[in-house]
Design an enzyme around this catalytic site. Structure first.
Site, short mmCIF file in Angstrom:
data_model
loop_
_atom_site.label_atom_id
_atom_site.label_comp_id
_atom_site.label_asym_id
_atom_site.label_seq_id
_atom_site.Cartn_x
_atom_site.Cartn_y
_atom_site.Cartn_z
N CYS B 93 41.81 -19.78 30.11
CA CYS B 93 40.67 -20.64 29.76
C CYS B 93 40.96 -22.09 30.14
O CYS B 93 41.02 -22.40 31.32
CB CYS B 93 40.34 -20.47 28.27
SG CYS B 93 38.73 -21.11 27.82
N HIS B 202 40.38 -14.25 27.25
CA HIS B 202 41.52 -14.51 26.37
C HIS B 202 42.29 -13.25 25.99
O HIS B 202 42.03 -12.66 24.94
CB HIS B 202 41.03 -15.19 25.09
CG HIS B 202 40.56 -16.58 25.29
ND1 HIS B 202 41.37 -17.68 25.09
CD2 HIS B 202 39.37 -17.06 25.71
CE1 HIS B 202 40.70 -18.78 25.35
NE2 HIS B 202 39.47 -18.45 25.73
N GLU B 204 45.17 -13.13 24.78
CA GLU B 204 45.98 -13.38 23.57
C GLU B 204 45.18 -13.11 22.29
O GLU B 204 45.76 -13.03 21.21
CB GLU B 204 46.53 -14.81 23.58
CG GLU B 204 45.59 -15.91 23.13
CD GLU B 204 44.55 -16.32 24.17
OE1 GLU B 204 44.32 -15.55 25.15
OE2 GLU B 204 43.93 -17.37 23.98
#
Lengths: 93, 236
Positions: B93, B202, B204
């Site tokens: 990002c 994302h 994560e």
């Protein structure tokens, strides 16, 4: 110690303006949003708006070729992203 | 498992002022079996890490352009140099924006074409597995991870888009809907060597059943750890 006259002379600065605009082929959603708002406000004749940035760079002393070259370098490396933007550097009189 | 290795791989996670996802990125590294090492934007010492994650967020308040000021932070000077020597670097990002501003990856990210911030679970298709961060994924695999951005529209000139395609530099592509107007549905790209990957979604945030839409993102982190541990496994 410097005299007041010397101090004011030492504070002479010049202004160099850098205008940064999205390249014509790059979509400008912010400009589009502004154009739509202007339409809602009754400014019917607006066919397009593009939004850019203006930087006013204060330079100590007079602007010579070397100082202008430095501002060009600032624009090229930081102020503009030349992948998506173009810039113009000019000395403000 | 690699737990018998002498040490777990150390993955640096950079915190810029305005970073938001550095905590989750460090957590993902830990869950994947690595040792997260927090790196500070003003510290040019990478503390001997084996890989680096540039997390999501709004570095330096997104002032000027997303990622533009972060690119000139002390830590980025060391990361750019490290990337040139093969250090695995993942930008997620805002981290992807930093990598583009750093010219470690081509192109740029601009405001979403629909002008709204988008936050949703997003299906991606894996388009390239020849990178430090995707080597444990399968070509054509479809994964579900969150995407959340306001300026996530990937753009590059037509020539660049063409060679990204022909040289296999596109790593992830959006499927079942393009969330931000990215050209050619590009969600992530890699550099020539494959050690640097930038992606808008994302991974994560998709490492645990409790908090993510899947655990598909975990493989991004285990991929890099597997690559880093491989040499020590050979010598063990």
């Amino acid at each position: 110690m410097s005299t007041p006259a010397e101090r004011s002379e030492a504070r002479v600065t010049s202004r160099v303006v850098v205008d940064v605009m999205p390249k014509p082929e790059i979509l400008d959603p912010q400009g589009q949003a502004i154009q739509k708002a202007l339409g809602r406000m009754g400014f019917a004749a607006v066919s397009a708006v593009r939004q850019g940035k203006r930087f006013e760079v204060e330079i100590d002393g007079e602007v010579d070729a070397a100082a202008l070259a430095q501002v060009e370098q600032m624009a090229e490396t930081l102020l503009a992203n030349t992948v998506i933007e173009e810039f113009v550097v000019r000395v403000e009189q | 498992m690699h737990s018998s290795a002498a040490r777990s791989a150390r993955v640096g996670v950079v915190t810029f002022p305005g970073s938001l996802d550095d905590g989750d990125a460090a957590r993902a590294v830990r869950i994947a079996g690595g040792e997260p090492v927090r790196l500070w934007h003003r510290d040019k010492d990478l503390h001997g890490v084996d890989a680096v994650v540039l997390p999501g967020g709004f570095s330096y308040g997104d002032y000027l352009r997303c990622g533009a000021i972060a690119r000139f932070s002390p830590v980025m000077g060391s990361i750019i140099a490290g990337a040139g020597r093969g250090l695995p670097v993942l930008g997620i990002c805002n981290g992807f924006q930093v990598l583009c501003e750093s010219h470690l990856l081509p192109g740029a990210l601009i405001r979403n074409d629909h002008r709204h911030f988008v936050c949703r679970d997003q299906w991606l298709r894996v388009e390239n597995v020849d990178t430090s961060w995707t080597q444990d994924l399968r070509m054509g695999q479809e994964i579900l991870v969150p995407v959340k951005n306001g300026e996530g529209g990937y753009i590059a000139d037509p020539e660049t888009l063409e060679w990204l395609e022909t040289l296999g530099r596109i790593v992830f592509r959006y499927i079942n809907g393009n969330p931000n107007g990215s050209r050619d549905d590009i969600a992530g790209i890699r550099n020539e060597a494959g050690n640097v990957v930038g992606m808008m979604p994302h991974p994560e945030h998709a490492v645990e059943e409790l908090t993510g839409p899947s655990v598909d993102g975990l493989v991004v982190f285990t991929s890099v750890l597997g690559g880093l541990l491989a040499p020590s496994m050979v010598t063990a």
